[in-house]
Every structure is written in C-alpha cells, then in structure tokens.
Design a protein around this motif. Structure first.
Motif, PDB file in Angstrom:
ATOM      1  N   LEU A  82      54.119  48.283 -27.864  1.00  0.00           N
ATOM      2  CA  LEU A  82      55.569  48.233 -27.757  1.00  0.00           C
ATOM      3  C   LEU A  82      56.086  46.956 -28.412  1.00  0.00           C
ATOM      4  O   LEU A  82      55.398  45.926 -28.406  1.00  0.00           O
ATOM      5  N   SER A  83      57.288  47.039 -28.943  1.00  0.00           N
ATOM      6  CA  SER A  83      57.946  45.841 -29.441  1.00  0.00           C
ATOM      7  C   SER A  83      59.403  45.853 -28.992  1.00  0.00           C
ATOM      8  O   SER A  83      59.961  46.915 -28.702  1.00  0.00           O
ATOM      9  N   CYS A  84      59.983  44.673 -28.917  1.00  0.00           N
ATOM     10  CA  CYS A  84      61.374  44.537 -28.492  1.00  0.00           C
ATOM     11  C   CYS A  84      62.023  43.463 -29.352  1.00  0.00           C
ATOM     12  O   CYS A  84      61.609  42.294 -29.307  1.00  0.00           O
ATOM     13  N   TYR A 136      59.462  51.757 -19.906  1.00  0.00           N
ATOM     14  CA  TYR A 136      59.198  50.334 -20.067  1.00  0.00           C
ATOM     15  C   TYR A 136      60.459  49.646 -20.589  1.00  0.00           C
ATOM     16  O   TYR A 136      61.051  50.079 -21.586  1.00  0.00           O
ATOM     17  N   PHE A 137      60.840  48.571 -19.903  1.00  0.00           N
ATOM     18  CA  PHE A 137      62.051  47.840 -20.237  1.00  0.00           C
ATOM     19  C   PHE A 137      61.713  46.429 -20.688  1.00  0.00           C
ATOM     20  O   PHE A 137      60.889  45.737 -20.077  1.00  0.00           O
ATOM     21  N   LEU A 147      57.471  44.376 -12.400  1.00  0.00           N
ATOM     22  CA  LEU A 147      57.003  43.485 -13.458  1.00  0.00           C
ATOM     23  C   LEU A 147      55.717  44.015 -14.082  1.00  0.00           C
ATOM     24  O   LEU A 147      54.808  44.468 -13.371  1.00  0.00           O
ATOM     25  N   VAL A 148      55.640  43.935 -15.409  1.00  0.00           N
ATOM     26  CA  VAL A 148      54.389  44.203 -16.123  1.00  0.00           C
ATOM     27  C   VAL A 148      53.813  42.882 -16.621  1.00  0.00           C
ATOM     28  O   VAL A 148      52.672  42.531 -16.327  1.00  0.00           O
ATOM     29  N   ALA A 149      54.613  42.133 -17.370  1.00  0.00           N
ATOM     30  CA  ALA A 149      54.140  40.874 -17.933  1.00  0.00           C
ATOM     31  C   ALA A 149      55.326  40.045 -18.393  1.00  0.00           C
ATOM     32  O   ALA A 149      56.370  40.593 -18.762  1.00  0.00           O
ATOM     33  N   GLY A 151      60.071  39.364 -21.032  1.00  0.00           N
ATOM     34  CA  GLY A 151      59.197  40.132 -20.158  1.00  0.00           C
ATOM     35  C   GLY A 151      59.278  41.620 -20.412  1.00  0.00           C
ATOM     36  O   GLY A 151      60.200  42.112 -21.064  1.00  0.00           O
ATOM     37  N   TRP A 152      58.276  42.287 -19.898  1.00  0.00           N
ATOM     38  CA  TRP A 152      58.249  43.745 -19.870  1.00  0.00           C
ATOM     39  C   TRP A 152      58.162  44.178 -18.412  1.00  0.00           C
ATOM     40  O   TRP A 152      57.357  43.627 -17.642  1.00  0.00           O
ATOM     41  N   TYR A 153      58.983  45.135 -18.060  1.00  0.00           N
ATOM     42  CA  TYR A 153      58.977  45.738 -16.739  1.00  0.00           C
ATOM     43  C   TYR A 153      58.845  47.248 -16.935  1.00  0.00           C
ATOM     44  O   TYR A 153      59.096  47.756 -18.032  1.00  0.00           O
ATOM     45  N   ARG A 154      58.475  47.942 -15.875  1.00  0.00           N
ATOM     46  CA  ARG A 154      58.386  49.384 -15.989  1.00  0.00           C
ATOM     47  C   ARG A 154      58.869  50.049 -14.700  1.00  0.00           C
ATOM     48  O   ARG A 154      58.807  49.468 -13.632  1.00  0.00           O
ATOM     49  N   GLN A 155      59.337  51.269 -14.889  1.00  0.00           N
ATOM     50  CA  GLN A 155      59.819  52.044 -13.750  1.00  0.00           C
ATOM     51  C   GLN A 155      59.244  53.449 -13.845  1.00  0.00           C
ATOM     52  O   GLN A 155      59.583  54.202 -14.772  1.00  0.00           O
TER      53      GLN A 155
END
Length: 118
Positions: free
Chosen positions: A19-21, A92-93, A46-48, A34-38
């Motif tokens: 993934l990229s943002c 993933y957010f 939280l992911v990282a 950060g990366w979060y997921r739902q």
C-alpha cells in the motif's frame, strides 16, 4: 489536506501486497504517519506508525509480517504486507498526526480495501 491511498486488492493467503499513501496540503515531514484498518463489524485499529525520523511501531498481530516506511521527499508512506492472512482483510486507512500545543492535527485518507481470500 489530502491523503490518497493506493494498492488495495484481492490476494491469496500467504501472499503480499503493498500500500502507498500520498499526502498533500501538509508539511509531511512534521507528521507521524500511520496505517489503521477496520474489519467488518470491528472498530478501527492501529496497524503501524512511523515518526518523521523513522521510528516505527506495530500492532502485535502484524509484527514480522508488515513493514511501514516513508519517503519525506515524496510525501508518501508505504505499507509492505507479507504472509497475509484472512484476518488481515479490512479497509486500510492512512493517517497523519501531529501534536502542536494547544491543538492536535489528525487527518485520514479515504481507505483502501484489502481482501485476503483463496
């Protein structure tokens, strides 16, 4: 402020996805990214995260499998996901956070769906 996430999709268990943002409208280097997921029916988690100088933090469930990195010159944060499991399926957010007393700055991207399934 815009955080645009890319790279979600369908992958088989054991596979990899990146993934990229891309961030705009903020001084990227000043933010913790950060990366979060739902997952369906669950709260966002939280992911990282990665600080401006590259210090990282991971959820226990992804340690050793996921790697977060950033390129301050490109205003981009990445998430390399290996050894994916069905339980990694989620939206993933991307997140940008800065604490600058007396206020906090907290921005979210639109999310990208990752599905791990055979």
């Amino acid at each position: 402020v815009q955080l645009q996430a890319f790279g979600g999709g369908l992958v088989q268990p054991g596979g990899s996805l990146s993934l990229s943002c891309a961030a705009s409208g903020i001084r990227f280097s000043a933010y913790v990214m950060g990366w979060y997921r739902q997952a369906p029916g669950k709260q966002r988690a939280l992911v990282a995260t990665i600080t401006s100088i590259g210090s990282t933090n991971y959820a226990d469930s992804v340690k050793g499998r996921f790697t977060i990195s950033r390129d301050n010159a490109k205003n981009t944060v990445y998430l390399q996901m290996n050894s994916l499991k069905p339980e990694d399926t989620a939206v993933y957010f991307c997140n940008a956070y800065k604490s600058d007393w007396p206020r906090d700055y907290n921005y979210w991207g639109q999310g990208t769906l990752v599905t791990v399934s055979s």
